[in-house]
Design a protein around this motif. Structure first.
Motif, PDB file in Angstrom:
ATOM      1  N   SER A  91      35.700  -7.104  -5.280  1.00 37.59           N
ATOM      2  CA  SER A  91      34.948  -6.399  -6.557  1.00 37.59           C
ATOM      3  C   SER A  91      33.536  -6.590  -6.366  1.00 37.59           C
ATOM      4  O   SER A  91      32.891  -6.634  -7.286  1.00 37.59           O
ATOM      5  CB  SER A  91      35.401  -7.170  -7.754  1.00 37.59           C
ATOM      6  N   THR A  92      33.037  -6.708  -5.199  1.00 39.78           N
ATOM      7  CA  THR A  92      31.648  -6.876  -5.253  1.00 39.78           C
ATOM      8  C   THR A  92      31.042  -5.622  -5.025  1.00 39.78           C
ATOM      9  O   THR A  92      31.371  -4.716  -4.467  1.00 39.78           O
ATOM     10  CB  THR A  92      31.144  -7.611  -3.713  1.00 39.78           C
ATOM     11  N   VAL A  93      29.859  -5.232  -5.792  1.00 43.17           N
ATOM     12  CA  VAL A  93      29.107  -3.669  -5.771  1.00 43.17           C
ATOM     13  C   VAL A  93      28.388  -3.872  -4.500  1.00 43.17           C
ATOM     14  O   VAL A  93      27.620  -4.461  -4.086  1.00 43.17           O
ATOM     15  CB  VAL A  93      28.486  -3.736  -7.050  1.00 43.17           C
TER      16      VAL A  93
ATOM     17  N   TYR B  31      29.987   1.557  -4.536  1.00 37.81           N
ATOM     18  CA  TYR B  31      31.427   1.150  -4.630  1.00 37.81           C
ATOM     19  C   TYR B  31      31.645  -0.272  -4.781  1.00 37.81           C
ATOM     20  O   TYR B  31      30.607  -1.144  -4.619  1.00 37.81           O
ATOM     21  CB  TYR B  31      32.076   1.568  -3.297  1.00 37.81           C
ATOM     22  N   THR B  32      32.844  -0.570  -5.160  1.00 40.57           N
ATOM     23  CA  THR B  32      33.111  -2.101  -4.995  1.00 40.57           C
ATOM     24  C   THR B  32      34.210  -2.594  -3.903  1.00 40.57           C
ATOM     25  O   THR B  32      35.135  -1.429  -3.520  1.00 40.57           O
ATOM     26  CB  THR B  32      33.950  -2.314  -6.275  1.00 40.57           C
ATOM     27  N   ASP B  33      33.884  -3.515  -3.298  1.00 41.13           N
ATOM     28  CA  ASP B  33      34.790  -3.855  -2.039  1.00 41.13           C
ATOM     29  C   ASP B  33      36.111  -4.595  -2.496  1.00 41.13           C
ATOM     30  O   ASP B  33      36.424  -4.543  -3.882  1.00 41.13           O
ATOM     31  CB  ASP B  33      34.229  -4.650  -1.262  1.00 41.13           C
TER      32      ASP B  33
END
Length: 272
Positions: A56-58, A51-53
């Motif tokens: 937008s970090t995976v 998921y992305t936080d």
């Protein structure tokens, strides 16, 4: 997923997945729990979520059941895999048996790695909040490495059931993430508005005190307070507090020498 017990378990898991409106919510912990519930319901080797936080970090979350396996196979998909396919299209990747030529052609590196780890079948479903994909839930199963069954065989029905269960969990998890993000946004906005209102009340109070003390209008008192705040690079709220607590005298407000009662003058740079 048969019987009343299984149905009740699924219902409880779905409720848990959407219960995210709280201040101590943690997305990774939440998705680890979703993965664990999915693995238990489907009796899978492992389940993980990519998921992305907010930045937008995976990130990767996996349940305690097969956590190392899930993380390894999710990280191995940088060159292709069911997670990336599902994330890119926004649609589910139906169950794929990794012994098939199709799997090897689609994801050669991932398929080889998964088979080495004892995974025989995999599928993925997106975590969708309306038109936005927040992540992907990936299931890894130890299904026998055998050819695909003919249409109408039991395996086909079981695969469809497993996909539907995973889809329901992914949808619930996406709703939970979306709701928490909305809640956080409204909570922060509420705090900002409350802070602005409290600041305004203090400014009005300071204006009233000055107007009464100077026997002048509220506008004149406000202008004096604003000039002082600008001259010393202070927020209006800070200057108002100084008036209310008595640390700022009339001479300083009107541009005279003393800055604060009982305190020496300071250059503007020190007032920042």
């Amino acid at each position: 997923m048969r019987g009343r017990t299984s149905a009740l378990k699924l219902a409880a898991v779905l409720m848990e997945s959407v219960d995210t409106v709280c201040d101590d919510f943690d997305a990774e912990r939440h998705l680890c729990r979703v993965s664990q519930n999915c693995a238990e319901l489907l009796d899978a080797l492992a389940v993980g979520v990519m998921y992305t936080d907010k930045s937008s970090t995976v990130r990767i979350a996996a349940g305690s059941r097969g956590a190392e396996l899930a993380r390894d196979l999710l990280e191995n998909q940088h060159l292709g895999g069911p997670c990336l396919d599902s994330y890119g299209t926004g649609h589910a990747v139906p169950p794929v048996r990794l012994a098939s030529a199709d799997a090897l052609a689609r994801w050669p590196d991932f398929t080889g790695r998964a088979r080495e780890r004892g995974v025989g079948m995999t599928f993925a479903v997106p975590l969708r909040a309306r038109d936005r994909v927040l992540g992907v839930l990936n299931v890894f199963s130890a299904d026998p490495l055998s050819p695909l069954p003919a249409a109408g065989c039991p395996h086909e029905s079981e695969d469809a059931d497993a996909l539907q269960v995973a889809r329901a969990l992914a949808d619930a998890a996406a709703v939970g993430l979306h709701n928490h993000r909305a809640y956080t946004g409204y909570r922060d906005l509420s705090r900002q508005l409350q802070s602005a209102l409290t600041s305004r009340v203090r400014i009005e109070q300071a204006k009233g005190m000055l107007a009464e003390r100077w026997r002048t209008g509220l506008d004149d008192a406000f202008e004096a307070l604003r000039r002082y705040a600008r001259r010393h690079r202070l927020a209006m709220d800070t200057a108002a507090n100084m008036v209310i607590d008595g640390s700022l005298d009339d001479t300083a407000l009107r541009g005279g020498a003393p800055e604060r009662l009982g305190q020496p003058d300071r250059p503007p740079s020190e007032a920042l």
